[in-house]
Write an enzyme that holds these catalytic residues in place. Structure first.
Site, PDB file in Angstrom:
ATOM      1  N   GLY A 247       0.918  -1.093  -0.072  1.00  0.00           N
ATOM      2  CA  GLY A 247      -0.128   0.010   0.063  1.00  0.00           C
ATOM      3  C   GLY A 247       0.850   1.266   0.020  1.00  0.00           C
ATOM      4  CB  SER A 248      -0.127   4.608   0.709  1.00  0.00           C
ATOM      5  OG  SER A 248      -0.663   4.718   1.833  1.00  0.00           O
ATOM      6  N   GLY A 252       2.416   2.173   5.491  1.00  0.00           N
ATOM      7  CA  GLY A 252       3.448   1.905   6.160  1.00  0.00           C
ATOM      8  C   GLY A 252       3.974   2.390   7.377  1.00  0.00           C
ATOM      9  CD  GLU A 269       5.023  -3.600  -3.455  1.00  0.00           C
ATOM     10  OE1 GLU A 269       5.178  -2.650  -3.958  1.00  0.00           O
ATOM     11  OE2 GLU A 269       4.329  -4.657  -3.837  1.00  0.00           O
ATOM     12  CB  CYS A 303       3.528  -0.050  -6.380  1.00  0.00           C
ATOM     13  SG  CYS A 303       3.770  -1.943  -6.519  1.00  0.00           S
TER      14      CYS A 303
HETATM   15  C1  UN1 Z   1       1.898  -3.655  -7.520  1.00  0.00           C
HETATM   16  O1  UN1 Z   1       1.781  -2.802  -8.159  1.00  0.00           O
HETATM   17  O2  UN1 Z   1       1.799  -3.656  -6.513  1.00  0.00           O
HETATM   18  O3  UN1 Z   1       5.922  -5.604 -11.645  1.00  0.00           O
HETATM   19  C2  UN1 Z   1       2.488  -4.955  -8.130  1.00  0.00           C
HETATM   20  C3  UN1 Z   1       4.627  -5.325 -11.810  1.00  0.00           C
HETATM   21  C4  UN1 Z   1       3.774  -6.435 -11.373  1.00  0.00           C
HETATM   22  C5  UN1 Z   1       3.431  -6.416 -10.009  1.00  0.00           C
HETATM   23  C6  UN1 Z   1       2.933  -4.750  -9.536  1.00  0.00           C
HETATM   24  N1  UN1 Z   1       4.191  -7.640 -11.866  1.00  0.00           N
HETATM   25  O4  UN1 Z   1       4.198  -4.376 -12.259  1.00  0.00           O
END
Ligand code: UN1
Length: 515
Positions: A247-248, A252, A269, A303
């Protein structure tokens, strides 16, 4: 809801999306009782309500943790390769229901069909990896300094793993964590995002079926459809030795001190604010295609999305013109239409954040080269489709320091590689990174110790779309966690260093004499 409407400006009705989601949920066998309750699920495609789910309160989260803790006592005794058989079966069921689960992902979070299928494929891939891993939970042996002694390490499961996932990968990220946790011997309590509950019900229904098919102990996987208050129980509860959260950075910051305060482990993450360098020697055809997918794919809601483009001054105009041209031609509309490449933002808050970032960029001297406007608003006042924006910035001191979860690509020029790397690393986040170059020495410098400071560093590939075989995660405010492939499984395990004395004599290490 047809999936082959050619025109991205043709939208299915909310009722048609709801019907398709219901069909897919039924095909998977989701318990209809879970689909009754106070929580309204909206589709970002139209903004309308397509389903309801139950809401689990803190008491249900407590009960789920208790059940997972009980199940752990049985599950840890099951040999790891036999635990692998459960994950293998889950992978089979995910394969069988790939299209159904992808349809739910599209309805619920608005991914285009190809990306929704890709997300389920990512879950299938990690299941494959985890099955193999179930026979490879290697510990090492070490030469003991004492005769007649054997020194070795063993890896044991931790217990209950709490998994908190975001809306944007409602299937794959849970699978990264769960497949490895299960083969290691942990049990799981999963709290998905509010905008991810249907996908979560789909994925966990298949997992429960797999568990029944292989005769796994009851209760090893618990789904809690809880809000933040319920999720907080997972974070606080000492029966949960590991919390893996996606998440953001704000999330975290809120949970990490709580987990640390009880000496739990956190696998974080968090935000990415990913950059790519385009060097003078770059193959611009390749670079532009990669940049456009990385920046505008998933409507900028990965992300790993590319948010900062650092371009050598000699190719700046060419790159800007080509990316702008590609952005302009991107079909924006219903993710159910075959031609669409950019679907909706998840909700109005995401749109407000996109607008605020663009306003701030303008106030800081930025120039919008193309994009940034809302589209289809007249037809769909409750859905938020935006043009991917390309914004020339004078520096990256302000808005570029933050991750905005929308398709905004900021551009900065550079003159020397040192300057480019320094700009690249000059943000608080450190997830993914890329360089486009045909100069091998330059590529190696980017990957070297004084190059990219991110968890993922690519050459001639965009920042997003990582394969599951490598470890996934990032540094700095991204949180330091690693999930998915490589030796990420160790995060779900505890290590016991064992020394066995078969010499028949008492010998102390370091030559100490006593008694
Ligand atoms: C995410 O955005 O939390 O590498 C995961 C990637 C994907 C996973 C993204 N395999 O863009």
């Amino acid at each position: 809801m047809s999936t082959d409407i050619g025109d991205p400006g043709t939208f299915p009705s909310t009722a048609a999306i709801a019907d398709e989601a219901r069909r897919a949920l039924d095909a998977i066998g989701v318990d209809p009782a879970a689909l009754q309750g106070p929580h309204a699920v909206r589709t970002p495609i139209t903004g309308g309500v397509i389903a309801h789910t139950r809401d689990d309160g803190p008491e249900q989260v407590d009960a789920a943790i208790g059940a997972a803790a009980d199940a752990f006592l049985a599950w840890r005794e099951v040999p790891a390769p036999v635990r692998g058989a459960l994950v293998k079966r889950w992978g089979e069921l995910l394969t069988l229901h790939k299209a159904d689960l992808a349809a739910i992902v599209t309805a619920e979070v608005g991914k285009i069909r190809s990306e929704a299928l890709g997300e389920v494929q990512e879950a299938i891939d990690i299941a494959d990896l985890a099955v193999g891993q179930s026979r490879q939970l290697f510990g090492r042996t070490f030469p003991s300094e004492r005769p007649g002694h054997r020194l070795a390490e063993m890896w044991h499961p931790l217990g209950v793993v709490g998994i908190i996932t975001a809306f944007n990968f409602p299937v794959a990220v849970h699978a990264w964590n769960t497949t490895l946790a299960l083969v290691v011997g942990d049990t799981v309590v999963w709290k998905p995002a509010g905008a991810g509950r249907l996908s979560a019900l789909g994925a966990s229904t298949l997992l429960e079926r797999a568990a029944r098919d292989v005769g796994a102990p009851e209760g090893i996987h618990q789904l809690v459809l809880a809000d933040r208050v319920g999720g907080q129980r997972l974070v606080e509860d000492p029966r949960v030795p590991l919390v893996s959260a996606t998440g953001s950075v704000t999330l975290g910051r809120r949970i990490a001190p709580v987990i640390a305060g009880r000496f739990g482990r956190a696998l974080l993450e968090l935000g990415g604010n990913n950059g790519a360098i385009v060097a003078p020697s770059a193959d611009l055809d390749l670079a532009v295609r990669s940049i456009v997918f990385a920046a505008a794919g998933t409507a900028g809601q990965r992300c790993t999305t590319l948010r900062r483009l650092i371009v050598h001054r000699s190719v700046l105009d060419a790159v800007v013109a080509r990316v702008a041209d590609a952005f302009e031609r991107l079909p924006i509309g219903s993710p159910t239409a075959a031609g669409t490449l950019v679907g909706p933002l998840i909700d109005g808050d995401a749109f407000a954040a996109q607008q605020a970032a663009l306003d701030r960029a303008a106030a800081e001297g930025g120039t919008v080269i193309i994009g940034g406007r809302r589209v289809h608003a007249d037809a769909l006042p409750d859905a938020y489709y935006v043009e991917p924006a390309l914004v020339r910035m004078p520096d990256q001191d302000g808005v570029m320091q933050d991750e905005t979860f929308a398709p905004i690509l900021y551009v900065l020029p550079y003159d020397t590689l040192e300057e480019a790397v320094s700009l690249h690393n000059g943000v608080p986040q450190g997830l993914s990174s890329a360089i486009f170059t045909q100069d091998q020495a330059e590529a190696e410098r980017f990957l070297s110790v004084s190059g990219s400071d991110c968890g993922i560093a690519n050459v001639n590939i965009g920042t997003s779309g990582a394969e599951i075989g490598g470890a996934f995660g990032g540094e700095k405010e991204t949180g330091g966690g690693r999930e998915s492939g490589s030796d990420a499984w160790k995060a779900y395990a505890r290590r016991a260093t064992t020394t066995v004395n078969y010499s028949g004599e008492t010998r102390l290490a370091q030559g100490v004499e006593f008694l």
